[in-house]
Design a protein around this motif. Structure first.
Motif, mmCIF file in Angstrom:
data_model
loop_
_atom_site.group_PDB
_atom_site.id
_atom_site.type_symbol
_atom_site.label_atom_id
_atom_site.label_comp_id
_atom_site.label_asym_id
_atom_site.label_seq_id
_atom_site.Cartn_x
_atom_site.Cartn_y
_atom_site.Cartn_z
ATOM 1 N N LEU A 1 2.854 0.469 -14.508
ATOM 2 C CA LEU A 1 1.793 0.717 -13.533
ATOM 3 C C LEU A 1 2.106 0.036 -12.211
ATOM 4 C CD1 LEU A 1 -1.007 1.863 -12.898
ATOM 5 C CD2 LEU A 1 -1.993 -0.238 -13.811
ATOM 6 N N ALA A 2 2.599 -1.206 -12.284
ATOM 7 C CA ALA A 2 2.963 -1.933 -11.069
ATOM 8 C C ALA A 2 4.125 -1.255 -10.359
ATOM 9 C CB ALA A 2 3.331 -3.374 -11.419
ATOM 10 N N GLN A 3 5.082 -0.772 -11.150
ATOM 11 C CA GLN A 3 6.236 -0.079 -10.571
ATOM 12 C C GLN A 3 5.804 1.204 -9.878
ATOM 13 O OE1 GLN A 3 9.318 0.762 -13.432
ATOM 14 N NE2 GLN A 3 10.481 2.027 -12.022
ATOM 15 N N ASN A 4 4.915 1.965 -10.537
ATOM 16 C CA ASN A 4 4.418 3.208 -9.927
ATOM 17 C C ASN A 4 3.643 2.931 -8.653
ATOM 18 O OD1 ASN A 4 5.523 4.712 -11.977
ATOM 19 N ND2 ASN A 4 3.632 4.856 -13.159
ATOM 20 N N THR A 5 2.884 1.826 -8.673
ATOM 21 C CA THR A 5 2.110 1.452 -7.487
ATOM 22 C C THR A 5 3.026 1.125 -6.326
ATOM 23 O OG1 THR A 5 0.339 0.563 -8.887
ATOM 24 C CG2 THR A 5 0.381 -0.137 -6.581
ATOM 25 N N GLU A 6 4.106 0.368 -6.621
ATOM 26 C CA GLU A 6 5.056 0.009 -5.575
ATOM 27 C C GLU A 6 5.774 1.239 -5.041
ATOM 28 O OE1 GLU A 6 5.572 -2.865 -4.070
ATOM 29 O OE2 GLU A 6 3.896 -3.665 -5.212
ATOM 30 N N THR B 1 4.645 4.271 -5.078
ATOM 31 C CA THR B 1 3.677 5.053 -4.297
ATOM 32 C C THR B 1 3.500 4.472 -2.907
ATOM 33 O OG1 THR B 1 2.497 5.660 -6.316
ATOM 34 C CG2 THR B 1 1.304 5.908 -4.238
ATOM 35 N N LYS B 2 3.425 3.136 -2.859
ATOM 36 C CA LYS B 2 3.287 2.485 -1.552
ATOM 37 C C LYS B 2 4.518 2.728 -0.701
ATOM 38 C CE LYS B 2 0.183 -1.290 -2.881
ATOM 39 N NZ LYS B 2 0.056 -2.773 -3.024
ATOM 40 N N GLN C 1 1.646 -2.316 -18.074
ATOM 41 C CA GLN C 1 1.327 -2.995 -16.818
ATOM 42 C C GLN C 1 2.525 -2.991 -15.871
ATOM 43 O OE1 GLN C 1 -0.014 -6.857 -18.031
ATOM 44 N NE2 GLN C 1 -1.958 -6.107 -18.865
ATOM 45 N N LYS D 1 4.331 6.624 0.060
ATOM 46 C CA LYS D 1 3.148 7.123 0.778
ATOM 47 C C LYS D 1 3.104 6.586 2.195
ATOM 48 C CE LYS D 1 -1.812 7.721 0.180
ATOM 49 N NZ LYS D 1 -2.961 7.416 -0.676
#
Length: 386
Positions: free
Chosen positions: A201-206, A208-209, A198, A212
């Motif tokens: 996943l949160a780190q990858n999401t951040e 990416t944001k 988790q 991106k």
């Protein structure tokens, strides 16, 4: 039957076989794993107070259960291990019923495990004893490394973590002893891995944001570029209008007035004035449309410093394709570099437009006021003569 002596021979045979036939790829399924399984079997055999014969059966199965990895890898290794055990026991004149029990314990470890009695359950639980033990993290890393070496490619940590979580959740111990001792630890390992997953996943999401581009930014660059192109086209059209009109005026003046100046000397000054105005206007209009092209080269250090705009053809039209491709690939992987180029491109277009419209303003000003002055000059010249 002297089971202690026979077990010593089994141990010597199995460990020697592994040492002789193992490959570097199998860094998990080695003598260390065999020793761990043997210790776990010994621990459970003592707990269940097995008979001398049953104790030999589970211990022999523990020594032979992974020999198949040495002669063909993971596929059907249980069957090969069972065959090795049967061959050894036959040579030692062990009763067929005992050999069958040993083989049954080894074959039961095939995933998904399917033990049918206590002896098979002990060997199955011992084979995966580490899933709930303190050595889980170390053994799991070795298993990850072994999987990569067999597959011949890297397996991302988050992918392996997901597979490990699935394995832990789907696995269950068979003996009450293993359940009582290891289920709690296995659950802790599951929770720990899920937290790591988790967090990743949160780190990858951040990330990416952060990397991106927002739609607003994309829209801003798209609108800016489109507007600049539209304004550039308008400037070129304006310059073309000036050139066309003044070309016609120049043709008329040269064709009609210049030839008659000998007999109409009072028109010399207005005519010359008109010619100067027309030529000056045309020069400014032409200057506004002349493109500035650079040498078409960039240096590698410009790419490293992110100081070159790879979107402008003037910076790369003389470069080899591979050099441009490598530079663009670096830019596409680096959002700071990409945004920097887009910003440079918008700024450069603005600078060019500023120069164009400045020259056009001068050209229109000269043409407008010059035309008025020329007409007045012609009127004055005609009035003075009459």
């Amino acid at each position: 039957m002297d089971y202690k002596l026979l077990l010593g021979k089994a141990k010597q045979y199995a460990l020697a076989f592994i040492q002789k036939n193992k490959t570097q790829d199998y860094c998990f399924h080695d003598t260390a794993h065999t020793d761990d399984v043997v210790k776990a079997v010994e621990e459970m055999a003592e707990h269940y107070n097995l008979s001398e014969e049953d104790h030999f059966v589970v211990m022999c199965a523990a020594y032979f259960h992974d020999l198949g990895y040495c002669t063909g890898g993971a596929a059907k290794h249980e069957e090969r291990g069972a065959d090795f055990a049967e061959s050894f026991l036959t040579q030692e004149n062990v009763e067929n019923s005992i050999a069958e029990k040993v083989k049954g314990c080894i074959l039961a470890t095939h995933t998904p495990q399917s033990p049918s009695n206590l002896l098979e359950e002990i060997v199955c639980d011992a084979d995966l004893f580490h899933l709930g033990g303190d050595a889980f993290e170390t053994r799991n890393k070795l298993m990850h490394k072994e999987a990569e070496q067999i597959a011949k490619f890297k397996i991302a940590k988050n992918v392996w973590r997901g597979l490990t979580i699935e394995l832990l959740k789907n696995h269950h111990y068979h003996t009450e002893y293993a359940k009582n001792k290891l289920d709690k630890g296995k659950q802790m390992h599951i929770e720990s891995l899920e937290k790591q997953q988790q967090k990743k996943l949160a780190q990858n999401t951040e990330e990416t944001k952060a990397k991106k581009p927002d739609r607003g930014i994309e829209t801003m660059f798209r609108v800016s570029t489109t507007n600049s192109q539209r304004l550039s086209d308008m400037a070129d059209n304006k310059a073309n209008i000036l050139l066309t009109v003044n070309s016609i005026i120049l043709s008329v003046v040269v064709a009609m007035l210049v030839q008659k100046l000998d007999s109409n000397q009072h028109l010399i000054v207005p005519t010359v004035l008109l010619l100067i105005i027309v030529v000056a206007t045309m020069v400014l209009a032409i200057l506004s449309t002349i493109p500035k092209v650079k040498d078409g080269h960039f240096k590698q250090e410009d790419v490293e410093n992110k100081s070159v705009n790879l979107l402008f053809f003037g910076n790369f039209h003389q470069m080899p394709y591979q050099s441009y491709y490598d530079a663009m690939k670096k830019a596409m992987d680096d959002y700071d570099f990409l945004y920097s180029m887009l910003t440079q491109d918008v700024y450069s277009q603005g600078v060019v437009l500023g120069r164009k419209y400045k020259l056009l303003r001068y050209a229109y000003g000269i043409f407008m006021f010059g035309l008025i002055i020329s007409v007045i000059a012609f009127i004055i010249a005609v009035i003075l003569v009459n």
